[in-house]
Design a protein around this motif. Structure first.
Motif, PDB file in Angstrom:
ATOM      1  N   UNK A   1       3.496  -4.744 -11.381  1.00 54.31           N
ATOM      2  CA  UNK A   1       2.715  -3.535 -11.737  1.00 54.31           C
ATOM      3  C   UNK A   1       2.347  -2.551 -10.603  1.00 54.31           C
ATOM      4  N   UNK A   2       1.843  -1.248 -11.008  1.00 57.48           N
ATOM      5  CA  UNK A   2       1.082  -0.565  -9.888  1.00 57.48           C
ATOM      6  C   UNK A   2      -0.325  -0.892 -10.333  1.00 57.48           C
TER       7      UNK A   2
ATOM      8  N   UNK B   1      -2.323   3.925 -23.737  1.00 53.52           N
ATOM      9  CA  UNK B   1      -2.108   2.617 -24.686  1.00 53.52           C
ATOM     10  C   UNK B   1      -1.108   1.610 -23.932  1.00 53.52           C
ATOM     11  N   UNK B   2      -0.462   2.203 -22.833  1.00 51.37           N
ATOM     12  CA  UNK B   2       0.315   1.362 -21.891  1.00 51.37           C
ATOM     13  C   UNK B   2       0.202   1.528 -20.668  1.00 51.37           C
ATOM     14  N   UNK B   3       0.712   0.370 -20.067  1.00 50.94           N
ATOM     15  CA  UNK B   3       0.383   0.417 -18.172  1.00 50.94           C
ATOM     16  C   UNK B   3       1.712   0.336 -17.619  1.00 50.94           C
ATOM     17  N   UNK B   4       1.631   0.932 -16.195  1.00 48.79           N
ATOM     18  CA  UNK B   4       2.723   0.959 -15.421  1.00 48.79           C
ATOM     19  C   UNK B   4       3.091  -0.389 -14.849  1.00 48.79           C
ATOM     20  N   UNK B   5       3.955  -1.122 -15.571  1.00 47.65           N
ATOM     21  CA  UNK B   5       4.121  -2.521 -15.235  1.00 47.65           C
ATOM     22  C   UNK B   5       5.645  -2.814 -15.913  1.00 47.65           C
TER      23      UNK B   5
ATOM     24  N   UNK C   1       0.819  -1.252  -0.026  1.00 43.94           N
ATOM     25  CA  UNK C   1       0.103  -0.015  -0.077  1.00 43.94           C
ATOM     26  C   UNK C   1       0.791   1.193  -0.018  1.00 43.94           C
ATOM     27  N   UNK C   2       0.349   2.284  -0.745  1.00 46.07           N
ATOM     28  CA  UNK C   2       0.984   3.596  -0.862  1.00 46.07           C
ATOM     29  C   UNK C   2       2.507   3.510  -1.709  1.00 46.07           C
ATOM     30  N   UNK C   3       2.495   2.678  -2.264  1.00 39.34           N
ATOM     31  CA  UNK C   3       3.830   2.172  -3.322  1.00 39.34           C
ATOM     32  C   UNK C   3       3.289   2.545  -4.517  1.00 39.34           C
ATOM     33  N   UNK C   4       4.234   3.350  -5.150  1.00 43.75           N
ATOM     34  CA  UNK C   4       3.683   3.395  -6.795  1.00 43.75           C
ATOM     35  C   UNK C   4       4.860   2.864  -7.553  1.00 43.75           C
ATOM     36  N   UNK C   5       4.691   2.805  -8.911  1.00 45.20           N
ATOM     37  CA  UNK C   5       5.427   2.045  -9.869  1.00 45.20           C
ATOM     38  C   UNK C   5       6.788   1.898  -9.359  1.00 45.20           C
ATOM     39  N   UNK C   6       7.578   3.082  -9.653  1.00 46.53           N
ATOM     40  CA  UNK C   6       9.025   3.157  -9.083  1.00 46.53           C
ATOM     41  C   UNK C   6       9.339   2.728  -7.918  1.00 46.53           C
TER      42      UNK C   6
END
Length: 430
Positions: free
Chosen positions: A358-359, A338-342, A227-232
């Protein structure tokens, strides 16, 4: 003093007794060399005819492969041995003499060894792989425990799937349909909303009819959610985790890596940070390498992943895949729909994807839209929708396939050697 092979370094110059099996032996007229194993390791027992009773020497010479015994002897250092010690035997007490053990020191075919997997596990090579597997598991718990994660166990029997039901094993759950889990991810997301940072470690099942060296029908996954963790934030955890387990194996399994002939110089390079390449750039790179068969929007196959990985000497993240080839729960990139944070983490040396992550989508309306777009039964996912309805936050997670990771770190070619009893397309025995 009764002890184990792994502990004999504490008893140099002293007489000890070890419960062991005979892995192999050779003898001359005056000396018998017994290759002993006890599950903790391997050691050579030396039986000198002039130093023992005649009966003890004759017993040692006549022992057959995989006979079990108690061996008593004096521990002494041996610089010629990779282990560093040997046992000067004074007595042998046979527990059971094995007759016609089927796996001999000669070469055997793969099918024969797989039919006898319950015995093949006793070999030096398989022992080394299983010890490395165990060290990766130990280091996994160490890493997540030290970084504030809580272990949570998702169910194996589920009523829905994170990625659709086309590759799931279907069964009956009394009057309802149920599936063997292909991932605990959705449940781990729920756990993250309660506990912050969580991880699971358990069996998963994929009913895909694949025969490649990278695929198992039943395999084990480590699945953290945060939780509270984004992609990076998630990518940082992933590379730190993988670097940790590699360094732990280098530190604690040097004998096993040597036994497998692993080039450890390649593993010593596995330090953070890991390189990254976007899906867009990966497509361009592959075209430059002569892969004209791949187009934007296609998923990568093993040759494509290997070509990309060979360009680096560390695991590489391939990021921002097209939305249309990824599951419904992945967060769209903020600047492109068209792309996802993965990201998939591809291991070096042709071992393929070891992590997918992924996020996750945390917007209720978008999540509902995605479930409907993928033609998934809304009623089966109502509980999952609640996560984005009540106090939703940005959150991310990933899954690491244990067996592919063991194969890569240990340097074995096929994942069938990285799990005690592999389940393959045409193998449910033993």
């Amino acid at each position: 003093m009764k002890t184990t092979i792994s502990q004999v370094n504490k008893f140099v110059g002293q007489e000890v007794t070890i419960g062991a099996w005979l892995a192999n032996k050779r003898s001359s007229g005056k000396i018998a060399f017994l290759q002993l194993r006890d599950g903790t390791g391997f050691i050579q027992g030396v039986v000198v005819k002039s130093d023992v009773d005649e009966g003890v020497f004759q017993t040692a010479k006549s022992l057959s492969q995989e006979s079990s015994m108690y061996v008593t002897g004096k521990v002494q250092e041996d610089s010629r041995s990779p282990f560093g010690f040997e046992l000067l035997v004074t007595n042998v007490e046979v527990i059971q003499e094995a007759v016609d053990y089927p796996i001999t020191p000669k070469e055997h075919g793969t099918e024969f060894l797989m039919d006898n997997r319950h015995l093949w596990l006793r070999s030096r090579r398989q022992h080394a792989v299983m010890k490395i597997r165990n060290e990766i598991i130990r280091a996994t718990y160490e890493f997540f425990n030290e970084n504030g994660f809580v272990k949570v166990d998702p169910p194996i029997l589920t009523g829905s799937s994170p990625e659709g039901t086309t590759e799931l094993f279907k069964t009956k759950y009394f009057e309802e349909d149920a599936f063997l889990s292909q991932s605990g991810q959705l449940y781990m997301e729920a756990a993250a909303m309660a506990l912050g940072k969580v991880f699971s470690f358990g069996p998963t099942f994929r009913a895909e009819k694949s025969k490649t060296r990278r695929h198992l029908i039943e395999f084990w996954m480590i699945e953290p959610e945060m939780a509270f963790y984004e992609f990076e934030d998630s990518l940082k955890v992933q590379e730190e985790y993988v670097a940790h387990i590699v360094q732990s194996v280098l530190k604690n399994c040097s004998l096993e890596l040597e036994r497998l002939g692993r080039d450890t110089s390649k593993l010593e390079k596995i330090t953070v940070p890991f390189p990254r390449i976007s899906y867009d750039d990966a497509i361009k790179f592959l075209h430059e390498q002569g892969f004209e068969d791949i187009e934007w929007g296609d998923d990568f196959g093993a040759p494509h992943e290997t070509a990309i990985a060979d360009h680096f000497d560390k695991p590489v993240f391939i990021t921002h895949y097209p939305t249309k080839i990824k599951p419904f729960y992945m967060q769209p990139a903020p600047d492109r729909d068209d792309v996802v944070l993965c990201a998939d983490m591809i291991a070096p040396e042709g071992y393929g994807e070891i992590i997918g992550g992924s996020e996750r989508i945390h917007d209720f309306e978008l999540m509902k839209k995605q479930i409907e777009k993928h033609n998934l039964p809304l009623e089966a996912y109502n509980w999952y929708l609640d996560l984005s309805k009540y106090g939703s936050v940005p959150h991310s997670g990933f899954g690491l396939g244990l067996e592919r990771t063991v194969a890569w770190i240990s340097g074995v070619e096929h994942v069938r050697e990285t799990i005690p009893f592999p389940r393959l397309l045409n193998r449910l025995y033993p």
